[in-house]
Design a protein around this motif. Structure first.
Motif, PDB file in Angstrom:
ATOM      1  N   VAL A  42       0.864  -1.193   0.000  1.00 32.31           N
ATOM      2  CA  VAL A  42       0.000   0.000   0.000  1.00 32.31           C
ATOM      3  C   VAL A  42       0.897   1.239   0.000  1.00 32.31           C
ATOM      4  N   SER A  45       2.762   1.657  -3.263  1.00 36.36           N
ATOM      5  CA  SER A  45       1.923   1.874  -4.443  1.00 36.36           C
ATOM      6  C   SER A  45       1.449   3.329  -4.481  1.00 36.36           C
ATOM      7  N   ILE A  46       1.824   4.090  -3.448  1.00 38.23           N
ATOM      8  CA  ILE A  46       1.375   5.487  -3.368  1.00 38.23           C
ATOM      9  C   ILE A  46       2.541   6.469  -3.337  1.00 38.23           C
ATOM     10  N   ARG A  57       4.016   1.489  -9.279  1.00 40.74           N
ATOM     11  CA  ARG A  57       2.871   1.781  -8.409  1.00 40.74           C
ATOM     12  C   ARG A  57       1.669   0.928  -8.797  1.00 40.74           C
ATOM     13  N   GLU A  58       1.385   0.872 -10.094  1.00 39.58           N
ATOM     14  CA  GLU A  58       0.217   0.114 -10.564  1.00 39.58           C
ATOM     15  C   GLU A  58       0.385  -1.385 -10.305  1.00 39.58           C
ATOM     16  N   GLU A  61      -0.142  -2.032  -6.672  1.00 42.29           N
ATOM     17  CA  GLU A  61      -1.548  -1.856  -6.321  1.00 42.29           C
ATOM     18  C   GLU A  61      -2.339  -3.129  -6.637  1.00 42.29           C
TER      19      GLU A  61
END
Ligand SMILES: [Fe+2]
Ligand SMILES: [Fe+2]
Length: 170
Positions: A42, A45-46, A57-58, A61
Motif C-alpha cells: 500500500v 503503491s502510493i 505503483r500500478e 496496487e
C-alpha cells in the motif's frame, strides 16, 4: 452424550498434534509476512514519484489484493488445523528493506525491496512445502499454489530491475 470421534488419520489426528502445532506456527509466520507485505505494498503503491514510478505503483496496487488473499488463506488454514489466528499485538515488523526511501523518486530502492520481500516469502513457503510433504497434503497443495504466485511476483520485479541495470541506474 456422544463424543465427537477425532480423525484417525492425517494431520487432524490426535497422534499428529505435535506436528500440527509446528505447521500452525509456520502458517502464522506466513500470515504475518503477507500482512506486512500488504502494508508495505500500500505504502509503495502510493509514495513513488515520477513518470517511471507509475508502472511500479500500478503493479504493487494489483498485488495488494493478491497478498491479502494469501493472508486470508493462511488464516483459514490455521483455524482448520485447530490454531487461533493471532491479533495485531503479536505482530513484529521485519521488512526494513521496504521502508520509504529518502527520495520518493528512488524507484530502484522500491524494486529491490519488493524482490527481497518476495524472496523471503519464497524461502519460507518452500520450507512449509518441504515440511508438509507426506504429512499434510492440503497445506502442502495450498502453499505450492501461493509459492507459484510469489515466484511470478519476483520474476516481474526482476524484469523491472534489469531495465534499470541495463541503463546503469541500479
Ligand atoms: Fe503473498
Ligand atoms: Fe508476492
Amino acid at each position: 452424550m456422544a463424543t465427537i470421534r477425532s480423525s484417525s488419520s492425517g494431520i487432524l489426528s490426535a497422534d499428529r498434534a505435535q506436528q500440527r502445532e509446528e505447521v500452525v506456527e509456520m502458517l502464522k509466520k506466513a500470515y504475518w509476512m503477507e500482512i506486512e507485505t500488504v502494508m508495505n505494498y500500500v505504502t509503495n503503491s502510493i509514495n513513488p514519484d515520477g513518470v517511471r514510478a507509475q508502472e511500479i505503483r500500478e503493479s504493487l496496487e494489483e498485488d495488494i489484493q493478491e497478498e491479502l488473499g494469501h493472508a486470508q488463506q493462511f488464516a483459514n488454514r490455521i483455524k482448520e488445523l485447530y490454531g487461533v489466528v493471532p491479533g495485531s499485538l503479536d505482530f513484529t515488523p521485519e521488512q526494513s528493506f521496504l521502508q520509504p526511501p529518502e527520495h520518493q523518486t528512488d524507484v530502484v530502492h522500491v524494486i529491490k525491496g519488493v524482490i527481497e520481500a518476495e524472496t523471503g516469502a519464497i524461502e519460507h513457503y518452500n520450507r512449509i512445502v518441504e515440511f508438509t510433504d507426506g504429512l499434510d497434503p492440503v497445506t502442502n497443495d495450498m502453499v505450492i499454489t501461493i509459492l507459484h504466485d510469489e515466484e511470478g511476483h519476483r520474476r516481474l520485479f526482476e524484469g523491472f530491475l534489469r531495465e534499470y541495470e541495463a541503463e546503469g541506474l541500479a
